[in-house]
Design a protein around this motif. Structure first.
Motif, short mmCIF file in Angstrom:
data_model
loop_
_atom_site.label_atom_id
_atom_site.label_comp_id
_atom_site.label_asym_id
_atom_site.label_seq_id
_atom_site.Cartn_x
_atom_site.Cartn_y
_atom_site.Cartn_z
N SER A 196 -12.58 6.72 3.84
CA SER A 196 -12.18 6.59 5.24
C SER A 196 -11.42 7.85 5.64
O SER A 196 -10.38 8.16 5.04
CB SER A 196 -11.30 5.35 5.41
OG SER A 196 -11.06 5.06 6.76
N PHE B 162 -6.87 0.69 7.83
CA PHE B 162 -7.67 0.76 6.62
C PHE B 162 -7.15 -0.23 5.58
O PHE B 162 -7.92 -0.99 4.98
CB PHE B 162 -7.65 2.17 6.05
CG PHE B 162 -8.16 2.27 4.64
CD1 PHE B 162 -9.51 2.21 4.36
CD2 PHE B 162 -7.27 2.37 3.57
CE1 PHE B 162 -9.99 2.27 3.06
CE2 PHE B 162 -7.73 2.43 2.26
CZ PHE B 162 -9.09 2.38 2.01
N PHE B 163 -5.84 -0.23 5.35
CA PHE B 163 -5.25 -1.13 4.37
C PHE B 163 -5.52 -2.59 4.72
O PHE B 163 -5.87 -3.40 3.85
CB PHE B 163 -3.75 -0.90 4.25
CG PHE B 163 -3.37 0.44 3.69
CD1 PHE B 163 -4.08 1.01 2.65
CD2 PHE B 163 -2.26 1.14 4.19
CE1 PHE B 163 -3.72 2.26 2.13
CE2 PHE B 163 -1.89 2.36 3.67
CZ PHE B 163 -2.62 2.93 2.64
N PRO C 83 0.84 -1.20 0.00
CA PRO C 83 0.00 0.00 0.00
C PRO C 83 0.87 1.25 0.00
O PRO C 83 2.06 1.20 0.38
CB PRO C 83 -0.79 -0.13 1.31
CG PRO C 83 0.10 -0.91 2.21
CD PRO C 83 0.82 -1.89 1.32
N ASP D 57 -4.77 0.26 -6.65
CA ASP D 57 -6.21 0.39 -6.44
C ASP D 57 -6.44 1.33 -5.27
O ASP D 57 -5.57 1.50 -4.42
CB ASP D 57 -6.81 -1.00 -6.13
CG ASP D 57 -8.32 -0.96 -6.01
OD1 ASP D 57 -8.80 -0.83 -4.87
OD2 ASP D 57 -8.99 -1.04 -7.04
N ARG D 58 -7.61 1.95 -5.20
CA ARG D 58 -7.92 2.87 -4.09
C ARG D 58 -7.84 2.17 -2.73
O ARG D 58 -7.60 2.82 -1.72
CB ARG D 58 -9.31 3.49 -4.29
CG ARG D 58 -10.47 2.51 -4.13
CD ARG D 58 -11.80 3.16 -4.48
NE ARG D 58 -12.09 4.33 -3.69
CZ ARG D 58 -12.65 4.30 -2.48
NH1 ARG D 58 -12.96 3.14 -1.91
NH2 ARG D 58 -12.91 5.42 -1.83
N ALA D 59 -8.03 0.85 -2.71
CA ALA D 59 -7.94 0.11 -1.46
C ALA D 59 -6.52 0.11 -0.89
O ALA D 59 -6.32 -0.16 0.29
CB ALA D 59 -8.40 -1.33 -1.67
N GLY D 60 -5.56 0.43 -1.73
CA GLY D 60 -4.17 0.46 -1.28
C GLY D 60 -3.55 1.84 -1.32
O GLY D 60 -2.32 1.97 -1.29
N GLY E 249 -8.60 5.71 -1.23
CA GLY E 249 -9.63 5.12 -0.38
C GLY E 249 -9.69 5.71 1.00
O GLY E 249 -10.69 5.54 1.72
N LYS F 268 -7.94 -3.86 6.41
CA LYS F 268 -9.36 -4.23 6.23
C LYS F 268 -9.68 -4.54 4.77
O LYS F 268 -10.65 -5.25 4.49
CB LYS F 268 -10.26 -3.08 6.71
CG LYS F 268 -10.32 -2.93 8.22
CD LYS F 268 -11.22 -1.76 8.60
CE LYS F 268 -11.27 -1.56 10.11
NZ LYS F 268 -12.11 -0.39 10.47
N GLN F 269 -8.88 -3.99 3.86
CA GLN F 269 -9.17 -4.19 2.44
C GLN F 269 -8.66 -5.53 1.91
O GLN F 269 -9.01 -5.94 0.81
CB GLN F 269 -8.53 -3.06 1.61
CG GLN F 269 -8.80 -1.65 2.12
CD GLN F 269 -10.27 -1.37 2.30
OE1 GLN F 269 -11.07 -1.55 1.37
NE2 GLN F 269 -10.65 -0.92 3.49
N GLN F 270 -7.82 -6.20 2.71
CA GLN F 270 -7.20 -7.45 2.23
C GLN F 270 -8.18 -8.62 2.31
O GLN F 270 -9.06 -8.65 3.12
CB GLN F 270 -5.93 -7.74 3.05
CG GLN F 270 -4.85 -6.69 2.84
CD GLN F 270 -3.61 -6.97 3.68
OE1 GLN F 270 -3.54 -7.97 4.41
NE2 GLN F 270 -2.62 -6.10 3.58
#
Length: 281
Positions: free
Chosen positions: A219, A276-277, A63, A139-142, A167, A279-281
């Motif tokens: 977030s 946050f990172f 991330p 990706d926005r998740a990272g 994200g 939680k996206q995994q």
């Protein structure tokens, strides 16, 4: 007295000391690079600090936290003023990128001058460059973005306007409403004078962008010192988020507009973004 035993003991002690020292070095082994990036929008090369965590490998995706400087600063501010951010990169296994937003670029695409295209640079061009040159979660998740003062404004502005890219967003002592500071910090050279172009200022101040948010879409964490001159605009931003029922973390601590405050704040924000990172995994 048995001198052989004493010598053996000394050798063991020396070996343990060396091992402990090596462990300490290993625990803060982040690599700090100064990268030369390019902005097609502004037709110039721009430097950025990129902090790579210990254990970085191209076989794993990492991330990225984008960390913005404040007014009158540059890309090297964070690593010079708070060198311990390298430890945060190691601890949370994230890449930290410190862009250059110019002395007073305010992370805007200026409507009055082509000299200032820092929204496009940081929000699009730099992100693409980092994803191309490092092993990142593309990706926005990272991706998360935060910053101090002008950079706090910039981080929130970019995250809200580019929710497909980021994200999570943060701000430390951020100028979350630029209008009370219309005569300060070079904002007018980027947006034009407030008295001449009030509509442009209204459209580009963070507090008025909250309407673009949906609950839990981004977030958010931000904080401010109680004695900071940006305290009132941070409190107003918090109140409007509450009114719009947008979940967020807002923290008020003792302190003012200082590197001592921001050097402490980044520890809490890095933890927030790491969670946050994860939680996206």
């Amino acid at each position: 007295m048995n001198f052989e035993i004493m010598n053996t003991t000394k050798r063991i002690y020396l070996l343990l000391t060396v091992c402990l020292a090596l462990i300490g070095i290993k625990g803060n082994a982040a690599t700090v690079d100064t990268a030369l990036t390019h902005s097609a929008a502004m037709n110039k090369d721009i430097k950025a600090v990129v902090i790579i965590p210990d254990g970085y490998t191209k076989s794993k995706k990492f991330p990225v936290l984008y960390l913005l400087h404040g007014f009158s600063g540059n890309y090297s501010d964070w690593i010079k003023k708070v060198p311990t951010i390298g430890k945060l990169a190691d601890e949370y296994q994230m890449i930290i990128v410190c862009p250059d937003g110019a002395f007073a670029g305010w992370y805007y695409d200026s409507p009055v001058s082509n000299e200032w295209k820092y929204e496009t640079y940081v929000g699009t061009e730099l992100v693409s460059w980092v994803d191309k040159h490092y092993s990142t979660i593309n990706d926005r998740a990272g991706r998360a973005i935060t910053g101090l003062s002008m950079g706090g404004h910039g981080a929130m502005y970019l995250a809200i306007k580019h929710q497909d890219t980021f994200g999570a967003a943060g701000s430390m002592s951020g100028v979350l409403d630029i209008r009370p500071f219309a005569e300060s910090f070079g904002i007018a050279q980027v947006l034009g004078k407030y008295s001449d172009k009030p509509a442009i200022w209204d459209q580009n101040t963070d507090v008025n962008l909250i309407s673009l948010l949906k609950p839990n879409a981004l977030s958010i964490t931000f904080d401010c010192g109680y004695d900071d001159f940006t305290y009132k605009v941070n409190l107003a931003f918090h109140d409007k988020l509450l009114a719009q029922k947008i979940p967020h973390d807002f923290t008020v601590r003792a302190g003012s507009h200082t590197w001592e405050y921001w050097g402490n704040s980044i520890n809490y924000q890095a933890l927030f973004f790491s969670r946050f990172f994860n939680k996206q995994q």
